[in-house]
Design a protein around this motif. Structure first.
Motif, PDB file in Angstrom:
ATOM      1  N   GLY A   1       0.943  -1.370  -0.224  1.00 54.87           N
ATOM      2  CA  GLY A   1       0.139   0.066  -0.100  1.00 54.87           C
ATOM      3  C   GLY A   1       0.913   1.289   0.056  1.00 54.87           C
ATOM      4  O   GLY A   1       1.805   1.339   0.692  1.00 54.87           O
ATOM      5  N   THR A   2       0.718   2.104  -0.784  1.00 56.65           N
ATOM      6  CA  THR A   2       1.260   3.590  -0.908  1.00 56.65           C
ATOM      7  C   THR A   2       0.608   4.370   0.193  1.00 56.65           C
ATOM      8  O   THR A   2      -0.518   4.588   0.287  1.00 56.65           O
ATOM      9  CB  THR A   2       1.320   4.152  -2.007  1.00 56.65           C
ATOM     10  OG1 THR A   2       0.027   4.734  -2.592  1.00 56.65           O
ATOM     11  CG2 THR A   2       1.669   3.048  -3.385  1.00 56.65           C
TER      12      THR A   2
ATOM     13  N   ASP B   1       8.401  10.178  -6.211  1.00 58.78           N
ATOM     14  CA  ASP B   1       9.334  10.027  -7.026  1.00 58.78           C
ATOM     15  C   ASP B   1      10.056   8.677  -6.737  1.00 58.78           C
ATOM     16  O   ASP B   1      10.189   8.441  -5.500  1.00 58.78           O
ATOM     17  CB  ASP B   1      10.216  11.017  -7.421  1.00 58.78           C
ATOM     18  CG  ASP B   1       9.769  12.365  -8.068  1.00 58.78           C
ATOM     19  OD1 ASP B   1       8.792  12.237  -8.480  1.00 58.78           O
ATOM     20  OD2 ASP B   1      10.236  13.327  -7.774  1.00 58.78           O
ATOM     21  N   GLY B   2      10.011   7.850  -7.702  1.00 55.45           N
ATOM     22  CA  GLY B   2      10.753   6.529  -7.160  1.00 55.45           C
ATOM     23  C   GLY B   2       9.926   5.317  -6.845  1.00 55.45           C
ATOM     24  O   GLY B   2      10.321   4.204  -6.535  1.00 55.45           O
TER      25      GLY B   2
ATOM     26  N   VAL C   1       8.413  -0.550  -5.302  1.00 56.00           N
ATOM     27  CA  VAL C   1       7.615  -1.482  -5.387  1.00 56.00           C
ATOM     28  C   VAL C   1       8.421  -2.741  -5.838  1.00 56.00           C
ATOM     29  O   VAL C   1       8.086  -3.833  -5.498  1.00 56.00           O
ATOM     30  CB  VAL C   1       6.379  -1.034  -6.298  1.00 56.00           C
ATOM     31  CG1 VAL C   1       5.446  -2.296  -6.687  1.00 56.00           C
ATOM     32  CG2 VAL C   1       5.493  -0.088  -5.681  1.00 56.00           C
ATOM     33  N   ARG C   2       9.102  -2.477  -7.005  1.00 60.54           N
ATOM     34  CA  ARG C   2       9.816  -3.706  -7.521  1.00 60.54           C
ATOM     35  C   ARG C   2      10.737  -4.358  -6.335  1.00 60.54           C
ATOM     36  O   ARG C   2      11.139  -5.652  -6.602  1.00 60.54           O
ATOM     37  CB  ARG C   2      10.597  -2.941  -8.867  1.00 60.54           C
ATOM     38  CG  ARG C   2       9.913  -2.846  -9.874  1.00 60.54           C
ATOM     39  CD  ARG C   2      10.789  -2.516 -11.102  1.00 60.54           C
ATOM     40  NE  ARG C   2      10.143  -2.007 -12.234  1.00 60.54           N
ATOM     41  CZ  ARG C   2      10.557  -0.592 -12.278  1.00 60.54           C
ATOM     42  NH1 ARG C   2      11.265   0.243 -11.542  1.00 60.54           N
ATOM     43  NH2 ARG C   2       9.716   0.059 -13.401  1.00 60.54           N
ATOM     44  N   ALA C   3      11.384  -3.571  -5.657  1.00 58.46           N
ATOM     45  CA  ALA C   3      11.996  -4.057  -4.527  1.00 58.46           C
ATOM     46  C   ALA C   3      11.227  -5.019  -3.646  1.00 58.46           C
ATOM     47  O   ALA C   3      11.783  -6.046  -2.990  1.00 58.46           O
ATOM     48  CB  ALA C   3      12.781  -3.054  -3.701  1.00 58.46           C
ATOM     49  N   LEU C   4       9.958  -4.578  -3.320  1.00 57.45           N
ATOM     50  CA  LEU C   4       9.237  -5.439  -2.716  1.00 57.45           C
ATOM     51  C   LEU C   4       8.488  -6.732  -3.593  1.00 57.45           C
ATOM     52  O   LEU C   4       8.048  -7.627  -2.710  1.00 57.45           O
ATOM     53  CB  LEU C   4       7.894  -4.605  -1.999  1.00 57.45           C
ATOM     54  CG  LEU C   4       8.405  -3.509  -1.189  1.00 57.45           C
ATOM     55  CD1 LEU C   4       7.145  -2.535  -0.665  1.00 57.45           C
ATOM     56  CD2 LEU C   4       9.223  -4.144   0.221  1.00 57.45           C
TER      57      LEU C   4
ATOM     58  N   ALA D   1       1.423   0.314 -14.400  1.00 56.49           N
ATOM     59  CA  ALA D   1       1.835  -0.373 -15.694  1.00 56.49           C
ATOM     60  C   ALA D   1       3.337  -0.663 -15.865  1.00 56.49           C
ATOM     61  O   ALA D   1       3.668  -1.632 -16.284  1.00 56.49           O
ATOM     62  CB  ALA D   1       1.479   0.415 -16.761  1.00 56.49           C
ATOM     63  N   GLU D   2       4.151   0.041 -14.862  1.00 58.04           N
ATOM     64  CA  GLU D   2       5.531  -0.244 -14.888  1.00 58.04           C
ATOM     65  C   GLU D   2       5.868  -1.144 -14.122  1.00 58.04           C
ATOM     66  O   GLU D   2       6.915  -2.048 -14.176  1.00 58.04           O
ATOM     67  CB  GLU D   2       6.293   1.071 -14.411  1.00 58.04           C
ATOM     68  CG  GLU D   2       6.392   2.353 -15.210  1.00 58.04           C
ATOM     69  CD  GLU D   2       7.230   3.272 -14.637  1.00 58.04           C
ATOM     70  OE1 GLU D   2       8.121   3.064 -14.041  1.00 58.04           O
ATOM     71  OE2 GLU D   2       6.331   4.501 -14.472  1.00 58.04           O
TER      72      GLU D   2
END
Length: 307
Positions: A175-176, A197-198, A203-206, A227-228
């Motif tokens: 969750g952001t 930013d970033g 998210v990719r790290a998690l 989408a990223e």
């Protein structure tokens, strides 16, 4: 009856406490004695005139769609309810005019369900629009056990429900939120991540393999960021950005009244799997202040008006 009305579009100062005729009920409608209503951002956006052309408003209007109260009178064909039943609902009609910030509201039975026994009237009034939005977004995005779900604006009114509903289905939730709300999200069962930013890298790290579902509950580029980080075959659902559907093959969700969905939320509340946070409670005469509090964007939880 006493009701909050506005006769022109504008700021919160256009809201007035007035005397209005009791509502008329049709064959498939019940009259609800309002115990509490809650403020949603759409209420003050409609009041400002910002949604003209999308949502019709007949002036003078009584605002409000969320309600919790007691059935006072039943229509000719409303076997679902009897006088004295405690109900809650998302009383959205074709036009904004006879809303819930009043002592009485005429509510079509399709907009109501029985109030969760575990909630007060103030808590129940805080649920329908935000809770249904979250529930319908989660369902349409295909959230289920074992999936990784990214919830944008997870500490907001809709987001907090979405986190809990997804967790109840067995999903892993990211969750952001601002850092000030990270502990709150952990308490709901989500893994918090700071927005801004970033975000995609965080998210990719998690979720190195990507997220299976992304729920955009805020706009501001959240669909593009989603989408990223979306896994192959993943789904984006948005309540703010139609490009989730038109450009990404996902879902654009405009919440609908639904007794069945309210019943599903009731079951989650009464089983202890779902909770609601009420930030502030105002009296009916102070509805303008309730609108201002909502507009400030500085509250966590729902703003409720006690009638």
């Amino acid at each position: 009856m006493r009701a909050i009305t506005y006769a022109r579009f504008g700021g919160a100062d256009v809201l007035e406490l007035t005397e209005q005729p009791d509502p008329h009920i049709g064959p498939d409608t019940v009259l609800v004695r309002v115990r509490a209503a809650s403020v949603n951002p759409v209420d003050w956006k409609v009041r400002e005139g910002a949604l003209q052309g999308l949502i019709d408003t007949h002036l003078p209007a009584i605002p409000g769609w969320d309600v919790a109260g007691v059935v006072e009178q039943v229509g000719l064909d409303t076997p679902e309810y009897q006088v004295g039943d405690e109900v809650y609902g998302y009383v959205r009609k074709d036009v904004v005019q006879g809303g819930t910030f009043a002592e009485l509201v005429a509510a079509p039975v399709r907009t109501l369900a029985r109030k969760p026994a575990s909630l007060t009237f103030e808590e129940a009034a805080a649920v329908p629009l935000a809770g249904l939005t979250a529930y319908q977004a989660v369902q349409r995005a295909g959230v289920r056990e074992g999936r990784t779900v990214l919830v944008h604006a997870a500490a907001g009114g809709v987001g907090a429900f979405a986190v809990q509903i997804a967790r109840a289905l067995g999903a892993h939730v990211i969750g952001t939120a601002s850092e000030a709300n990270h502990e709150f999200l952990r308490g709901l069962g989500a893994e918090p991540v700071t927005y801004g930013d970033g975000l995609a890298d965080r998210v990719r790290a998690l979720a190195p393999d990507g997220v299976d579902v992304a729920l955009d509950l805020v706009g501001s580029g959240a669909v593009a960021t989603s989408a990223e980080v979306l896994a192959d075959g993943g789904t984006i659902a948005s309540i703010t950005d139609a490009t989730a559907r038109t450009e990404h093959g996902g879902q654009y969700v405009w919440v609908r009244p639904s007794t069945a969905d309210l019943d599903a939320l009731t079951a989650l509340f009464d089983s202890g799997k779902l909770s609601v946070e009420v930030a502030q409670v105002f009296d009916l005469a102070d509805t303008a202040e309730a609108h201002r509090a909502s507009e400030s964007g500085h509250t966590r939880g729902k703003i409720v008006v006690r009638v």
